[in-house]
Scaffold this active site. Structure first.
Site, PDB file in Angstrom:
ATOM      1  CG  MET A   1      36.689  43.994  32.197  1.00  6.49           C
ATOM      2  SD  MET A   1      36.087  45.700  32.242  1.00  6.49           S
ATOM      3  CE  MET A   1      35.017  45.686  33.697  1.00  6.49           C
TER       4      MET A   1
ATOM      5  CB  SER B   1      32.597  54.697  34.441  1.00  2.00           C
ATOM      6  OG  SER B   1      31.363  54.025  34.276  1.00  2.00           O
TER       7      SER B   1
END
Ligand code: DX5
Ligand code: ZN
Length: 229
Positions: A144, A15
């Protein structure tokens, strides 16, 4: 291991939220050389999550410097308004949240109509069961493992049983669907999520904020992810 598809293959999705934006192209190139499977791009609007990050111009710039698939995690209100823009910029897949979307099926169908991969994201407090009816239509689920909005947060361990439930649902309903996790993934948590059934790991700070550099960090993460096998 409770999952058996693609046994032995854990994909890494760095990320860029924690990357050095002054050297973004270089950092992504390093991740590509180190064997990254895709690049994860976090888009935040200051409404859906209490933070701002980046938009389609970053995708457009990265599209010119990497061959890796660019997956775009939309942490924004009204994702439908921006799907075309991200696809035109070069996103290969779009990840949209279950939370706050009253017409998730429509959003998913719109992404499919644009010819791109689509994933549904669920936050830590959202149960796995909400995926049951949408799973057939998606290519990936993103669980998540922190509350979305920021990098460098601590992994929430109570998400582990949910990852197992999502793996079960995928095995029953949509074999071949990726099970990705995002937030607090580093060498100590990677084996836990892989053991629970995740096959794609998003990692920001553990890759881009490691003092020894991107290549060493990815090697360590990959080794740790394979520990559970
Ligand atoms: C958080 C983002 C993540 C973030 C993860 O809202 O969705 O992708 O970059 O960062 P780390 O790996 O540092 O927890
Ligand atoms: Zn993300």
């Amino acid at each position: 291991m409770i999952w058996d598809m693609d046994k032995g293959i854990v994909k890494l999705a760095p990320s860029i939220l924690s990357a050095d934006f002054a050297h973004l192209g270089q950092q992504v190139a390093e991740a590509e050389r180190a064997g990254a499977d895709r690049i994860h791009i976090d888009v935040m609007d200051g409404h859906f999550v209490p933070n701002l990050s980046m938009g389609a111009p970053i995708v457009e710039s990265l599209r010119r410097v990497t061959h890796l698939p660019l997956e775009t995690h939309l942490m924004i209100t009204d994702p439908d308004l921006y799907l075309d823009e991200f696809v035109q910029a070069g996103s290969d897949s779009l990840l949209v949240h279950w939370e706050g979307n009253n017409n998730l099926h429509r959003t998913v169908q719109r992404v499919k109509a644009l010819g791109k991969g689509v994933g549904v994201v669920i936050n830590p407090a959202t149960p796995a069961s909400v995926l049951e009816e949408i799973l057939r239509d998606v290519d990936q689920v993103l669980v998540m493992t922190v509350n979305p909005g920021f990098g460098h947060q601590h992994f929430i361990h109570t998400t582990l049983p949910k990852i197992r439930r999502v793996r079960q649902l995928i095995d029953e309903i949509k074999r071949g669907c990726d099970l990705e996790v995002d937030g607090g993934i580093e060498p100590t948590t990677a084996p836990l999520v892989v053991d629970a059934g995740a096959n794609v790991l998003v990692a920001g700070s553990s890759i881009f904020s490691d003092g020894e550099g991107v290549v060493a960090a990815m090697e360590r993460l990959r080794a740790a992810a394979n520990e559970s096998k």
